[in-house]
Every structure is written in structure tokens, then in C-alpha cells.
Scaffold this motif. Structure first.
Motif, short mmCIF file in Angstrom:
data_model
loop_
_atom_site.label_atom_id
_atom_site.label_comp_id
_atom_site.label_asym_id
_atom_site.label_seq_id
_atom_site.Cartn_x
_atom_site.Cartn_y
_atom_site.Cartn_z
N TYR A 25 48.49 70.14 64.08
CA TYR A 25 47.99 69.23 65.13
C TYR A 25 46.78 69.85 65.84
CZ TYR A 25 51.97 65.92 65.19
OH TYR A 25 52.89 64.97 64.90
N HIS A 26 46.84 71.15 66.02
CA HIS A 26 45.67 71.81 66.60
C HIS A 26 44.46 71.70 65.68
CE1 HIS A 26 48.35 73.83 69.61
NE2 HIS A 26 47.28 73.64 70.34
N TRP A 64 53.83 65.54 76.12
CA TRP A 64 53.64 64.52 77.16
C TRP A 64 54.33 64.91 78.46
CZ3 TRP A 64 50.11 61.53 78.52
CH2 TRP A 64 50.31 60.66 79.59
N LEU A 65 55.56 65.40 78.35
CA LEU A 65 56.26 65.80 79.58
C LEU A 65 55.46 66.87 80.32
CD1 LEU A 65 60.04 65.97 78.52
CD2 LEU A 65 58.67 63.99 79.16
N LEU A 66 54.87 67.77 79.55
CA LEU A 66 54.10 68.85 80.18
C LEU A 66 52.77 68.33 80.72
CD1 LEU A 66 54.71 71.78 77.65
CD2 LEU A 66 55.94 71.31 79.78
N THR A 67 52.18 67.39 79.99
CA THR A 67 50.91 66.80 80.45
C THR A 67 51.08 66.22 81.85
OG1 THR A 67 50.26 66.31 78.19
CG2 THR A 67 49.14 65.06 79.90
N CYS A 68 52.27 65.68 82.11
CA CYS A 68 52.51 65.04 83.41
C CYS A 68 52.68 66.03 84.55
CB CYS A 68 53.73 64.13 83.32
SG CYS A 68 53.46 62.75 82.21
N PRO A 79 58.68 66.42 65.73
CA PRO A 79 58.25 65.40 66.70
C PRO A 79 58.54 65.78 68.15
CG PRO A 79 60.11 64.61 65.37
CD PRO A 79 59.67 65.90 64.76
N GLU A 80 59.45 66.74 68.32
CA GLU A 80 59.75 67.18 69.69
C GLU A 80 58.53 67.85 70.33
OE1 GLU A 80 61.70 67.68 67.07
OE2 GLU A 80 63.55 66.65 67.60
N ILE A 81 57.63 68.37 69.50
CA ILE A 81 56.46 69.07 70.09
C ILE A 81 55.52 68.07 70.79
CG2 ILE A 81 54.42 70.49 69.58
CD1 ILE A 81 56.17 72.02 67.55
N PRO A 82 55.07 67.01 70.12
CA PRO A 82 54.22 66.06 70.87
C PRO A 82 54.98 65.37 72.01
CG PRO A 82 54.64 65.28 68.62
CD PRO A 82 55.10 66.71 68.68
N GLU A 83 56.28 65.21 71.85
CA GLU A 83 57.01 64.58 72.95
C GLU A 83 57.04 65.50 74.18
OE1 GLU A 83 60.70 62.78 71.80
OE2 GLU A 83 61.10 62.11 73.85
N LEU A 84 57.29 66.77 73.93
CA LEU A 84 57.25 67.71 75.05
C LEU A 84 55.84 67.82 75.61
CD1 LEU A 84 58.46 69.79 76.95
CD2 LEU A 84 58.17 71.53 75.17
N LEU A 119 40.60 68.34 72.71
CA LEU A 119 40.06 69.65 73.08
C LEU A 119 40.46 70.01 74.51
CD1 LEU A 119 38.25 72.12 72.50
CD2 LEU A 119 36.36 70.84 73.47
N PHE A 120 40.35 69.02 75.38
CA PHE A 120 40.68 69.28 76.78
C PHE A 120 42.15 69.67 76.95
CE2 PHE A 120 41.71 67.89 81.15
CZ PHE A 120 40.84 68.72 81.82
N SER A 121 43.01 68.98 76.20
CA SER A 121 44.46 69.19 76.37
C SER A 121 45.03 70.24 75.42
CB SER A 121 45.22 67.88 76.14
OG SER A 121 44.74 66.89 76.98
N TYR A 122 44.17 70.86 74.65
CA TYR A 122 44.58 71.87 73.67
C TYR A 122 45.64 72.84 74.23
CZ TYR A 122 43.57 75.56 70.14
OH TYR A 122 43.63 76.50 69.14
N PRO A 123 45.41 73.38 75.45
CA PRO A 123 46.40 74.33 75.97
C PRO A 123 47.77 73.69 76.25
CG PRO A 123 44.31 74.52 77.16
CD PRO A 123 44.22 73.28 76.34
N VAL A 124 47.80 72.39 76.51
CA VAL A 124 49.11 71.77 76.80
C VAL A 124 49.93 71.66 75.51
CG1 VAL A 124 50.31 69.85 77.90
CG2 VAL A 124 47.97 70.40 78.60
N LEU A 125 49.25 71.29 74.43
CA LEU A 125 49.92 71.23 73.13
C LEU A 125 50.43 72.63 72.76
CD1 LEU A 125 50.71 69.78 70.50
CD2 LEU A 125 48.35 70.08 69.70
N MET A 126 49.61 73.61 73.02
CA MET A 126 50.01 74.99 72.70
C MET A 126 51.19 75.42 73.58
SD MET A 126 47.57 78.19 71.98
CE MET A 126 48.10 79.88 72.26
N ALA A 127 51.18 75.00 74.83
CA ALA A 127 52.31 75.31 75.72
C ALA A 127 53.59 74.70 75.16
CB ALA A 127 52.03 74.79 77.13
N ALA A 128 53.49 73.47 74.65
CA ALA A 128 54.68 72.82 74.08
C ALA A 128 55.18 73.59 72.86
CB ALA A 128 54.36 71.37 73.72
N ASP A 129 54.26 74.05 72.00
CA ASP A 129 54.64 74.85 70.83
C ASP A 129 55.52 76.03 71.23
OD1 ASP A 129 52.93 73.45 69.10
OD2 ASP A 129 51.25 74.83 69.44
#
Ligand code: TRP
Length: 448
Positions: free
Chosen positions: A45-46, A94-98, A87-92, A133-143
Motif C-alpha cells: 500500500y505504501h 481510518w481510526l488513527l486518521t481520526c 484489511p485490518e490495516i486500512p481499517e485501523l 503522501l500526506f497520510s503516509y505516516p498514519v498508514l505506517m502507524a497502523a502497520d
């Protein structure tokens, strides 16, 4: 206690010798240690953030998967998977994005670099910047957070991202953990010697410098790359300094102490560079022969690779699925069918006894804290701008036990960095003042 090690590799390229010696080989070695659980994954995804060429993404995923397995990763021990199979990674995400502060992400190096570049070029600050690109660190946080990793081996450029994962995870814990640590705080482990495997020209081996040595290509290609290693112009017979030669550094990364000592002595005694290159070639070609064969066998059977990765995803999801369910419940995404679900653990907010009201008067921007009866508890000083007032008000509502509240002459005041930012009225007795303090503490601890 077992330590969970987790790391991901963005799937945009073909692994070269530097990736192998620097990241893959040590990670495989670490996975054999006792009391260690390792989670290694393809961050595909990255990859989509940096690359819009589907064929390249697909090829890279296959090549990187085959490289790890050819290098000897034991998938019975380690959990090896593709990010996009969980699929739990993109779902998380979103929770973290919030809960992730936009201001935090504004400070991410990769995003800032893009903005700086645009500004230098006289373009709009966000030209060409995607939300990915902007949210890259949030996806990585979920990982990282979905598996509660303790240690995250990364290059120096990724340390900030791991810190952001802590930041975001901590905020989530604070908001939804009800005193419990939902997420473990991860720690970056910097593999420094990793970053320093030199390329053909002596700079760090990197595709962006076009100075790489291929990993599993043919002997012939390996030889040709090694022949292009830059050396000084000392002639055969002239003594050479091993420590200023990146050829020697490369040799060291793959040889035993005895071999290193012999090579060092021979260079000092005048070994020709051509000879030295030949020795490096023989060393690498021998060491890579077996994994190279395994690599090509795997690449020829993508179906088998697919099965291995599917099994890895299943294993990873045994951890991720129940944990995500817990997180969903923590934020209030609960089944209606469970008895009493609508009543359980109502957030304290619902019983909130206070309000914070912002306003503007002749002197500037202020806020008040009111109790449940609408009476003033605190009035802030006048701030020059709304942003400063907002930050001070936010501090009041989030600092919790760290909030510096002072009580002098039956009056309460709140301090931030040696400045009084808000005050109460003067109370007529110590009792009333103490009561007001308790009310204020309660009021601020219910806000988040
Ligand atoms: N961003 C990392 C890199 O480019 C790859 C990555 C994605 C990663 N998710 C991760 C690394 C989680 C460690 C943990 O190198």
C-alpha cells in the motif's frame, strides 16, 4: 517476555546487494533469536503512494517476496505477509486518521520536502501532493500498532515515522483506553551500518544514485558490476589503504575475519585492484549461488509464493482481527445485539459538567471555562490571535495532571511556560476556592 520485531519494505524496486546485506539479511538473522516474534511484510500500500505503474508494483512484490525466502526466512517462525492482504490495516488507518493531528503530519519530512521543492519551483505548496503522501505516516502507524510491535528496525529516514506512530498511538490510548494501554509504544531500531554499504562509486548503495550491485542476476552481470567499482589509481605492486577503499568495505560485509585479514594484508602489500575485484567477485558469487538458485526457482513458481503469502496473511490476521474488533468497540462501533451495548462505558463526556467557550473582545481572543450551572470558573487572558487562544484552551483541556494550577489569595490561576494564561474570580473563602479548584479539575478531566 517475547519481543515483537516488525518491519516493512516498500515494494517499488528490485532488491540489490545493499538491501540484502543491510536490511534483509540482518532481519532474517534476528528472526532466529530466542524470545523474538518477527513480523515482516511487503508494504505494497505504501508502494502505491510512490508508484503508479501496476506492472512495476507487481514485479517488485514478487521479487521482494522471493528475495526474503531465498535468503532463508523461515515462515514457520516469522510472520511474513503482504500489507494489502490485511484489511485490518486500512481499517485501523481510518481510526488513527481520526485522532492524528493534521499539524503533526504537516511536520513529516517527506511531505515537508515536497512542499519545499514546490515553493522553490514557485509552484503551489501542495502541487502534486496526494493525500496518500500526506497520510503516509498514519498508514505506517497502523502497520506497527496493529501488531503491537516493540521494535521497528528502520533506516534513519524512517525514525520520524516511528515517533509519529507513538504519538498517534498514545493519543488513541488516552482517548479510548480508559486507563489501559490499547497500543504498545513502538521503538525505532536504527540499523546504522546498514545504511553504509557503499555502492560502485563509494556513496551509499542506492537505486537513486544508480550505483548498485545486482543481487540475484547472473554471474556475468555480477562480474561486470564489480569491474565498475571505482578505486584509486595505484598501480599493481603499490601498497593500498584498505580502510579508504570501498571495495574493501564491500568485501568485509561478506567475509570471515580470516578472509578480511588476508585481504587487508595483500592490499597493503600491493595487490592489484583487478585482482582484488576478482576476489570480491569470487566471494560474492559463491555466497550468492545458493540463494540465487532458490530465488529463480521461486520466481518461476509464483503460485507457490502466493500460497506462502496467503498463509502468512492468515497467521497475521489471527492477531489483527480480534485486536481490531477490540479497537472498534473502544471507539464505539459496537453491535446493537449485545445486551446493554448502548449503555456500556458511555464516555465521561456525556456527563460533562463544563463547557469551554471562546470569544473575542476589544482586547483580543479569549476563552472561558464554565461549570455545569453556567458559572465562570476561569477567564483567559486576551490573546493576540485566535490560534494562540485555541492552543492555550487546548492545553487546558488536554494537559490533565500536568496542568499547572496555582492557588493564591483565594484565586485560581493556570500557568503555561511561566505565563499566567487564565484566572478565576476571587473567592470569599478558602473553602469556596478549594471547591472551585475541585470543580475545575473535574471539568477539565472530562474534556478531551
Ligand atoms: N516506510 C518504510 C520505508 O519506506 C516501509 C514501511 C512501511 C515500514 N510500513 C512500515 C517500515 C512499518 C517499518 C514499519 O522504508
Amino acid at each position: 517476555m517475547t519481543t515483537r520485531i516488525l518491519t516493512g519494505i516498500t515494494t517499488t524496486g528490485t532488491p540489490h546487494l545493499g538491501n540484502y546485506a543491510g536490511a534483509i539479511r540482518p532481519a532474517i538473522a534476528a528472526s532466529h533469536a530466542h524470545n523474538v516474534e518477527s513480523f515482516y511484510f511487503l508494504a505494497d500500500y505504501h508502494a502505491l503512494i510512490k508508484c503508479d505503474d501496476p506492472a512495476r508494483i507487481q514485479r517488485s512484490r514478487l521479487e521482494i517476496a522471493a528475495t526474503w525466502l531465498a535468503g532463508g526466512l523461515d515462515t514457520e517462525r516469522a510472520t511474513f505477509y503482504r500489507q494489502s492482504d490485511i484489511p485490518e490495516i486500512p481499517e485501523l488507518t481510518w481510526l488513527l486518521t481520526c485522532v492524528a493531528a493534521k499539524g503533526l503530519l504537516n511536520r513529516a519530512h517527506a511531505y515537508k520536502a515536497a512542499v519545499d521543492q514546490n515553493e522553490t519551483a514557485g509552484l503551489d505548496a501542495d502541487a502534486g501532493v496526494t493525500m496518500g503522501l500526506f497520510s503516509y505516516p498514519v498508514l505506517m502507524a497502523a502497520d506497527i500498532l496493529i501488531f503491537n510491535a516493540h521494535k521497528v528496525p528502520v533506516g534513519r529516514d524512517q525514525v520520524q515515522h516511528v515517533e509519529m506512530a507513538r504519538d498517534i498511538g498514545q493519543r488513541f490510548n488516552h482517548l479510548f483506553g480508559q486507563g489501559r494501554e490499547l497500543f504498545t509504544m513502538p521503538e525505532a531500531v536504527i540499523e546504522d551500518d546498514v545504511a553504509t554499504l557503499p555502492g560502485l562509486d563509494g556513496r551509499k548503495m542506492s537505486k537513486s544514485y544508480d550505483n548498485t550491485i545486482p543481487l540475484f542476476s547472473s554471474s556475468k552481470e555480477l562480474k561486470s558490476a564489480i569491474s565498475r567499482i571505482v578505486t584509486d589509481s595505484k598501480l599493481p605492486g603499490e601498497p593500498k589503504d584498505p580502510d579508504s577503499s570501498h571495495l574493501f568495505t564491500l568485501y568485509q560485509a561478506f567475509s570471515s575475519h580470516a578472509e578480511q585479514a588476508a585481504m587487508r594484508a595483500d592490499l597493503q602489500a600491493g595487490l592489484a585492484w583487478g585482482e582484488a575485484k576478482q576476489r570480491l567477485f569470487t566471494l560474492l558469487d559463491e555466497q550468492l549461488a545458493e540463494p540465487r538458485e532458490r530465488y529463480h526457482a521461486l520466481m518461476a513458481k509464483p503460485k507457490e509464493l502466493e500460497e506462502i503469502l496467503q498463509a502468512g496473511a492468515l497467521k497475521a490476521r489471527k492477531v489483527a482481527t480480534p485486536f481490531l474488533q477490540e479497537l472498534r468497540e473502544a471507539v464505539g462501533l459496537r453491535s446493537f445485539a449485545v445486551q446493554g451495548a448502548e449503555l456500556t462505558t458511555t464516555k465521561k463526556k456525556a456527563k460533562k459538567a463544563s463547557r469551554v467557550v471562546s470569544f473575542r473582545d476589544d482586547e483580543g481572543f479569549r476563552f472561558r471555562v464554565l461549570n455545569s450551572k453556567g458559572e465562570d470558573l476561569l477567564l483567559s487572558k486576551a490573546f493576540a490571535d485566535g490560534r494562540a487562544a485555541g492552543m492555550a484552551s487546548k492545553h487546558l483541556q488536554t494537559a490533565q495532571d500536568d496542568l499547572d494550577i496555582r492557588q493564591v489569595d483565594q484565586r485560581l490561576s493556570v500557568w503555561l511556560a511561566d505565563e499566567c494564561i487564565a484566572q478565576s474570580a476571587q473567592y470569599s473563602s478558602d473553602e469556596l476556592c478549594a471547591e472551585a479548584l475541585a470543580e475545575l479539575r473535574a471539568a477539565l478531566s472530562t474534556e478531551s
